[in-house]
Each structure stands twice: as structure tokens, then as C-alpha cells.
Design an enzyme around this catalytic site. Sequence first.
Site, PDB file in Angstrom:
ATOM      1  N   ASP A   1     -27.629 -32.568  11.198  1.00  0.00           N
ATOM      2  CA  ASP A   1     -26.665 -32.166  10.388  1.00  0.00           C
ATOM      3  C   ASP A   1     -25.637 -33.265  10.494  1.00  0.00           C
ATOM      4  OD1 ASP A   1     -24.257 -30.738   9.247  1.00  0.00           O
ATOM      5  OD2 ASP A   1     -25.798 -29.084   9.547  1.00  0.00           O
TER       6      ASP A   1
ATOM      7  N   GLY B   1     -25.521 -25.109   9.098  1.00  0.00           N
ATOM      8  CA  GLY B   1     -24.869 -24.302   8.321  1.00  0.00           C
ATOM      9  C   GLY B   1     -24.814 -22.749   8.494  1.00  0.00           C
TER      10      GLY B   1
ATOM     11  N   ASN C   1     -20.375 -29.717   5.846  1.00  0.00           N
ATOM     12  CA  ASN C   1     -19.808 -28.501   5.588  1.00  0.00           C
ATOM     13  C   ASN C   1     -20.133 -27.549   6.592  1.00  0.00           C
ATOM     14  OD1 ASN C   1     -18.446 -26.808   3.644  1.00  0.00           O
ATOM     15  ND2 ASN C   1     -20.629 -25.977   3.090  1.00  0.00           N
TER      16      ASN C   1
ATOM     17  N   TYR D   1     -34.138 -18.553  -2.955  1.00  0.00           N
ATOM     18  CA  TYR D   1     -33.320 -17.387  -2.356  1.00  0.00           C
ATOM     19  C   TYR D   1     -32.598 -16.660  -3.695  1.00  0.00           C
ATOM     20  CZ  TYR D   1     -33.179 -20.770   1.802  1.00  0.00           C
ATOM     21  OH  TYR D   1     -33.575 -21.378   2.783  1.00  0.00           O
TER      22      TYR D   1
ATOM     23  N   LYS E   1     -31.661 -28.710  -7.481  1.00  0.00           N
ATOM     24  CA  LYS E   1     -32.842 -27.845  -6.883  1.00  0.00           C
ATOM     25  C   LYS E   1     -34.094 -27.831  -7.757  1.00  0.00           C
ATOM     26  CE  LYS E   1     -30.675 -26.365  -3.344  1.00  0.00           C
ATOM     27  NZ  LYS E   1     -31.179 -26.775  -1.991  1.00  0.00           N
TER      28      LYS E   1
ATOM     29  N   SER F   1     -33.602 -21.959  -4.916  1.00  0.00           N
ATOM     30  CA  SER F   1     -32.634 -20.957  -5.192  1.00  0.00           C
ATOM     31  C   SER F   1     -33.280 -20.195  -6.442  1.00  0.00           C
ATOM     32  CB  SER F   1     -31.392 -21.509  -5.559  1.00  0.00           C
ATOM     33  OG  SER F   1     -30.384 -20.576  -6.168  1.00  0.00           O
ATOM     34  N   ALA F   2     -32.515 -18.774  -6.750  1.00  0.00           N
ATOM     35  CA  ALA F   2     -33.004 -18.230  -8.065  1.00  0.00           C
ATOM     36  C   ALA F   2     -32.367 -18.618  -9.250  1.00  0.00           C
ATOM     37  CB  ALA F   2     -32.479 -16.906  -7.892  1.00  0.00           C
TER      38      ALA F   2
ATOM     39  N   TYR G   1     -25.881 -28.285  -9.877  1.00  0.00           N
ATOM     40  CA  TYR G   1     -26.417 -27.876  -8.780  1.00  0.00           C
ATOM     41  C   TYR G   1     -27.726 -27.515  -8.871  1.00  0.00           C
ATOM     42  CZ  TYR G   1     -27.395 -24.408  -4.976  1.00  0.00           C
ATOM     43  OH  TYR G   1     -27.944 -23.793  -4.205  1.00  0.00           O
TER      44      TYR G   1
ATOM     45  N   ASN H   1     -17.971 -17.077  -3.898  1.00  0.00           N
ATOM     46  CA  ASN H   1     -18.948 -16.071  -3.854  1.00  0.00           C
ATOM     47  C   ASN H   1     -18.286 -14.834  -3.355  1.00  0.00           C
ATOM     48  OD1 ASN H   1     -20.836 -18.740  -2.387  1.00  0.00           O
ATOM     49  ND2 ASN H   1     -21.568 -17.737  -4.437  1.00  0.00           N
TER      50      ASN H   1
HETATM   51  P1  NAD Z   1     -23.995 -24.746   4.296  1.00  0.00           P
HETATM   52  O1  NAD Z   1     -23.241 -25.507   3.506  1.00  0.00           O
HETATM   53  O2  NAD Z   1     -23.504 -23.619   5.083  1.00  0.00           O
HETATM   54  O3  NAD Z   1     -25.278 -25.665   5.156  1.00  0.00           O
HETATM   55  C1  NAD Z   1     -25.673 -26.920   4.612  1.00  0.00           C
HETATM   56  C2  NAD Z   1     -25.602 -27.927   5.925  1.00  0.00           C
HETATM   57  O4  NAD Z   1     -26.392 -28.940   5.563  1.00  0.00           O
HETATM   58  C3  NAD Z   1     -24.356 -28.030   6.304  1.00  0.00           C
HETATM   59  O5  NAD Z   1     -24.014 -27.572   7.842  1.00  0.00           O
HETATM   60  C4  NAD Z   1     -23.894 -29.279   5.959  1.00  0.00           C
HETATM   61  O6  NAD Z   1     -22.905 -29.832   7.115  1.00  0.00           O
HETATM   62  C5  NAD Z   1     -25.164 -29.950   5.969  1.00  0.00           C
HETATM   63  N1  NAD Z   1     -25.511 -31.217   5.248  1.00  0.00           N
HETATM   64  C6  NAD Z   1     -25.146 -31.363   4.010  1.00  0.00           C
HETATM   65  N2  NAD Z   1     -25.253 -32.417   3.447  1.00  0.00           N
HETATM   66  C7  NAD Z   1     -25.923 -33.154   4.444  1.00  0.00           C
HETATM   67  C8  NAD Z   1     -26.642 -34.509   4.670  1.00  0.00           C
HETATM   68  N3  NAD Z   1     -26.426 -35.203   3.573  1.00  0.00           N
HETATM   69  N4  NAD Z   1     -27.042 -34.584   5.681  1.00  0.00           N
HETATM   70  C9  NAD Z   1     -26.992 -34.003   6.794  1.00  0.00           C
HETATM   71  N5  NAD Z   1     -26.700 -32.599   6.724  1.00  0.00           N
HETATM   72  C10 NAD Z   1     -26.136 -32.389   5.777  1.00  0.00           C
HETATM   73  O7  NAD Z   1     -24.980 -23.835   3.171  1.00  0.00           O
HETATM   74  P2  NAD Z   1     -26.047 -22.673   3.380  1.00  0.00           P
HETATM   75  O8  NAD Z   1     -25.417 -21.477   2.548  1.00  0.00           O
HETATM   76  O9  NAD Z   1     -26.570 -22.681   4.571  1.00  0.00           O
HETATM   77  O10 NAD Z   1     -27.172 -23.142   2.324  1.00  0.00           O
HETATM   78  C11 NAD Z   1     -28.417 -23.849   3.050  1.00  0.00           C
HETATM   79  C12 NAD Z   1     -29.265 -24.394   1.917  1.00  0.00           C
HETATM   80  O11 NAD Z   1     -29.811 -23.074   1.041  1.00  0.00           O
HETATM   81  C13 NAD Z   1     -28.632 -25.246   0.834  1.00  0.00           C
HETATM   82  O12 NAD Z   1     -29.712 -26.325   0.431  1.00  0.00           O
HETATM   83  C14 NAD Z   1     -28.164 -24.304  -0.333  1.00  0.00           C
HETATM   84  O13 NAD Z   1     -28.532 -25.145  -1.542  1.00  0.00           O
HETATM   85  C15 NAD Z   1     -29.504 -23.332  -0.380  1.00  0.00           C
HETATM   86  N6  NAD Z   1     -29.002 -22.045  -0.919  1.00  0.00           N
HETATM   87  C16 NAD Z   1     -28.053 -21.386  -0.529  1.00  0.00           C
HETATM   88  C17 NAD Z   1     -27.757 -20.138  -1.131  1.00  0.00           C
HETATM   89  C18 NAD Z   1     -26.303 -19.495  -0.476  1.00  0.00           C
HETATM   90  O14 NAD Z   1     -26.060 -18.619  -1.239  1.00  0.00           O
HETATM   91  N7  NAD Z   1     -25.807 -19.767   0.468  1.00  0.00           N
HETATM   92  C19 NAD Z   1     -28.314 -19.725  -2.217  1.00  0.00           C
HETATM   93  C20 NAD Z   1     -29.441 -20.423  -2.585  1.00  0.00           C
HETATM   94  C21 NAD Z   1     -29.825 -21.744  -1.936  1.00  0.00           C
HETATM   95  C1  UD1 Z   2     -23.732 -18.024  -7.372  1.00  0.00           C
HETATM   96  C2  UD1 Z   2     -23.948 -19.489  -8.045  1.00  0.00           C
HETATM   97  C3  UD1 Z   2     -25.468 -19.645  -7.865  1.00  0.00           C
HETATM   98  C4  UD1 Z   2     -25.645 -19.280  -6.376  1.00  0.00           C
HETATM   99  C5  UD1 Z   2     -25.367 -18.278  -5.888  1.00  0.00           C
HETATM  100  C6  UD1 Z   2     -25.429 -18.157  -4.226  1.00  0.00           C
HETATM  101  C7  UD1 Z   2     -22.496 -19.601 -10.129  1.00  0.00           C
HETATM  102  C8  UD1 Z   2     -22.640 -19.509 -11.647  1.00  0.00           C
HETATM  103  N1  UD1 Z   2     -23.611 -19.397  -9.582  1.00  0.00           N
HETATM  104  O1  UD1 Z   2     -24.516 -17.063  -8.205  1.00  0.00           O
HETATM  105  O2  UD1 Z   2     -25.982 -21.018  -8.245  1.00  0.00           O
HETATM  106  O3  UD1 Z   2     -27.304 -19.622  -6.090  1.00  0.00           O
HETATM  107  O4  UD1 Z   2     -23.996 -18.218  -5.980  1.00  0.00           O
HETATM  108  O5  UD1 Z   2     -24.638 -19.175  -3.537  1.00  0.00           O
HETATM  109  O6  UD1 Z   2     -21.655 -19.860  -9.509  1.00  0.00           O
HETATM  110  N2  UD1 Z   2     -17.724 -12.142  -8.579  1.00  0.00           N
HETATM  111  C9  UD1 Z   2     -16.504 -11.593  -8.830  1.00  0.00           C
HETATM  112  N3  UD1 Z   2     -15.673 -11.998  -8.269  1.00  0.00           N
HETATM  113  C10 UD1 Z   2     -15.628 -13.276  -7.422  1.00  0.00           C
HETATM  114  C11 UD1 Z   2     -16.745 -13.603  -7.167  1.00  0.00           C
HETATM  115  C12 UD1 Z   2     -18.076 -13.211  -7.717  1.00  0.00           C
HETATM  116  O7  UD1 Z   2     -16.689 -10.408  -9.774  1.00  0.00           O
HETATM  117  O8  UD1 Z   2     -14.291 -13.522  -6.823  1.00  0.00           O
HETATM  118  C13 UD1 Z   2     -19.115 -11.453  -9.198  1.00  0.00           C
HETATM  119  C14 UD1 Z   2     -19.831 -12.609 -10.101  1.00  0.00           C
HETATM  120  O9  UD1 Z   2     -19.283 -12.390 -11.452  1.00  0.00           O
HETATM  121  C15 UD1 Z   2     -21.459 -11.835 -10.063  1.00  0.00           C
HETATM  122  C16 UD1 Z   2     -21.193 -11.425  -8.455  1.00  0.00           C
HETATM  123  O10 UD1 Z   2     -19.942 -11.120  -8.382  1.00  0.00           O
HETATM  124  O11 UD1 Z   2     -21.377 -10.850 -10.788  1.00  0.00           O
HETATM  125  C17 UD1 Z   2     -21.841 -12.578  -7.740  1.00  0.00           C
HETATM  126  O12 UD1 Z   2     -21.405 -13.712  -7.437  1.00  0.00           O
HETATM  127  P1  UD1 Z   2     -21.698 -15.073  -6.286  1.00  0.00           P
HETATM  128  O13 UD1 Z   2     -21.417 -14.442  -5.165  1.00  0.00           O
HETATM  129  O14 UD1 Z   2     -20.710 -15.935  -6.892  1.00  0.00           O
HETATM  130  O15 UD1 Z   2     -23.012 -15.275  -6.778  1.00  0.00           O
HETATM  131  P2  UD1 Z   2     -23.823 -15.653  -8.139  1.00  0.00           P
HETATM  132  O16 UD1 Z   2     -23.051 -15.582  -9.345  1.00  0.00           O
HETATM  133  O17 UD1 Z   2     -25.099 -14.804  -8.133  1.00  0.00           O
END
Ligand code: NAD
Ligand code: UD1
Length: 347
Positions: free
Chosen positions: A32, A11, A36, A183, A153, A125-126, A149, A205
Site C-alpha cells: 500500500d 484501505g 488514501n 461489488y 474498472k 464494481s457494479a 472511474y 457516499n
Molecule cells: P480505499 O481507498 O479505502 O482503499 C484503497 C487502498 O489502495 C488505499 O489504502 C490506498 O492507499 C491504496 N492505493 C491506492 N492507489 C495505490 C497505488 N498506486 N499503489 C499502492 N496502493 C495504492 O478504497 P476501498 O473502499 O477499500 O476500495 C478498494 C477497492 O474496491 C478499490 O479498487 C475500489 O475501486 C473498489 N470498490 C470499492 C467500492 C466502495 O464502495 N468502497 C465499490 C466498488 C469497488
Molecule cells: C457511488 C458511485 C459508484 C460507486 C459507489 C460505491 C456515483 C455516481 N456513483 O454509487 O460509482 O461504485 O458509490 O462507492 O457517485 N445519496 C444521498 N445523499 C448523499 C449521498 C448519497 O441522497 O449525501 C443517495 C444517492 O443519491 C444514492 C444513494 O444515496 O441514491 C447511495 O449513494 P452512494 O453511497 O454515493 O452510492 P452510489 O450512488 O450507488
Amino acid sequence: MQTILVTGGAGYIGSHACVELLQAGFKVVVVDNFSNSKPESLVRVQKITGLSPTLYQADIRDKQALSDIFAKENIDAVIHFAGLKSVGESCSDPLNYYNNNVYGTLVLLEAMNEANVKNLIFSSSATVYKESTINQYAEDFPLGSINPYGRSKLMIEEILRDVSTADKINQSATPWKIVLLRYFNPIGAHESGMIGEDPNGIPNNLLPYVSQVAIGKLAQLSVWGDDYPTRDGTGVRDYIHVVDLVKGHIKAIDALDAEQFKNGACKAYNLGTGTGYSVLEIINTFEKVTARPVNYKIAPRRAGDLAECFANPALALAELHWQTEKNLDDMLADAWRWQSNNPNGYE
Ligand code: NAD
Ligand code: UD1
């Protein structure tokens, strides 16, 4: 040489972790199910590092598959990224989220317990923090989540705290050493531009959306609200470079040998920069760094959004000896390099 099992290693964050782990001299084993992600991300990891992780295509809910991996590989610690992460999807399909995230983690913990591998770094996650009027979150703040979600966590964090507490009751010979990494908002990509975030469909995002508008795949960004009590009215977040973030995981592995984990523990650490940027600041800096215009409009607030949220990263500095090294310009330049070199992601 230590061997690390990386769940979800193909991922977005996992692939960057593989690069840093391999370059730091660890042996890496990835599990994996590609629900996703694509195998191509690991091909790119090999191109960047000249080294290959050992790949098992399996689901973490498949106990036999995990047991086989632990029997075959000499695993020292697990970094657990695998899970589902879309807030919106978790509201419409909560069972799938609890099944993948909570049940999947339970199966992993059972397999680890049976193999007597009890060193775990978990992707939290935060979003586990309860909404507060204080915008800078420290680890001892009250917890509580407003969507499935986030609750998945939080449930996993609670399970891990219970597992660690049980060690003290049972006086376990090998106690669990568990690091919960909370994070903030990971963005950016490896500076090679070869790996990055490859969201399915239309991104939710901010950063992937901005990049796809800049490259012309999407017409216009909606800025969700400009009437928040922030310096310019738009939402403020703590964006952190994904490479800084994964380096925090390596520091966490190192810390498992330190005093605070000697007799086993489960401890949470924020991974953020400690600085917040608004949506408009992100757009303006992106335009400056990439020399690309970002077409946007102001739209109503998005349900569930906070005005402002950023980390107090002092504990990670004090106990993990970790701090971020990259600034916002780096994050946005690297995000753009990935997007412009790979307009269709890994396809
Ligand atoms: P991602 O979706 O890119 O990566 C997750 C990976 O896990 C993918 O490769 C997917 O194929 C694999 N996966 C999902 N379910 C599975 C299963 N049941 N068995 C085996 N593999 C599985 O996501 P990411 O952004 O890399 O996030 C990684 C972790 O960090 C996640 O747990 C996510 O919740 C956490 N996290 C992400 C963010 C963010 O903004 N990206 C923020 C806070 C926490
Ligand atoms: C979102 C998730 C959070 C997750 C985090 C990282 C929600 C409510 N929260 O947080 O649980 O941990 O992503 O994956 O979805 N924004 C825009 N236009 C857009 C997209 C975002 O204005 O098209 C703004 C949002 O309102 C926010 C900021 O950009 O103020 C960041 O948004 P985003 O990247 O989605 O992250 P979070 O909202 O912090």
C-alpha cells in the site's frame, strides 16, 4: 499455508480482508502507498487478530518494488484492491485515475507474470453495468460506464479477459485464474468497531455522510431526489456488509481450485445481497438501530445517479458457494460503532 498478496490492504475493504484472511489461516502480505489510508488501520488489524500482515509501503506502479516482493515472499494469489475510487474526482482528474487504476494494474500483471503467480481476485464494481430499465443486474448484462472511474474498472476487466484468452492461444502451462468481483454498495465495519471507513474530507457516499451527521460533524444530509420511480421516490441501492463482502474474496480463492477454473478462466461475480433499500429506509433504520436522529432535507437529484440498482447474486451462490449473512440492522449498527468509537477516524 497459502500466502496472499493484498494490494491496497490498508484501505477500507482491504483492512477488513486482512482480518478475515488472517483469521482463516492465510499468511498476508500487504502493499500500500497510503495515498488514501493510514498505517494505523494495520495496527488495528493486528489488535483484532493477534496476527500481523507483512507490510511493504510501495506504489503498485513501481515495478521493481513489486518484483522484489514476489522474489522475497512465496505468493500464491493476489487480491487487488489498490486504486482510486471517487467518481467526482475521476471526472476532474481522469489521467490520475487511468494512471493509478489501469496502468497500476498493468504493472502488477507484468510482475505477476514474471513471477509466475497467476491467481488474481480483482475489485470490480457494479458501476461497470450499462444503465438499464431492469434494476436487478446479472453478470451477463451489457457493460458500459458513464464516468472515468467506472471506465477504468471496465478497461481493467477487458484487459483481464484478454490476458485469460491469450492463455488458450499460447496453451500456457500455468494459465491465469482470474475472478472479477463486482461489488454493489459496501457499508458497515468490523463488529469490534476498531476498523472502518475513514473518508478524506466531506464524504460523497451515503453511509459515511449519515454517520457524520448523526455524530454532529456535519449539519444536515441532503437526500438527492425524492421523485425517482421507486417505492418512496428516493434512490434504491444494494448495500452489503463489508465483512460479508470480504468473505466473498476468500470463497473466490477457494474456487480457484474448483472445476470451473481448472484450465484457467476469467469470470465475473456480483457481490451483493439481492435486496435494495431506499435512502429514506436507510435513514429510518439508522435512527431505529442507533437511537440517534439524522437531520436531513430533500434536495435535487445528483447528476449521474440511477433510480434503482441491485444485484442478482445467484451465480456467486452457485459457483463460489457464497451468500451474505448480515442484515441492514447489522450494517448500520456496525457503521455507527466504528463512527462513535472513532469520531475522527484513525487520527
Ligand atoms: P480505499 O481507498 O479505502 O482503499 C484503497 C487502498 O489502495 C488505499 O489504502 C490506498 O492507499 C491504496 N492505493 C491506492 N492507489 C495505490 C497505488 N498506486 N499503489 C499502492 N496502493 C495504492 O478504497 P476501498 O473502499 O477499500 O476500495 C478498494 C477497492 O474496491 C478499490 O479498487 C475500489 O475501486 C473498489 N470498490 C470499492 C467500492 C466502495 O464502495 N468502497 C465499490 C466498488 C469497488
Ligand atoms: C457511488 C458511485 C459508484 C460507486 C459507489 C460505491 C456515483 C455516481 N456513483 O454509487 O460509482 O461504485 O458509490 O462507492 O457517485 N445519496 C444521498 N445523499 C448523499 C449521498 C448519497 O441522497 O449525501 C443517495 C444517492 O443519491 C444514492 C444513494 O444515496 O441514491 C447511495 O449513494 P452512494 O453511497 O454515493 O452510492 P452510489 O450512488 O450507488
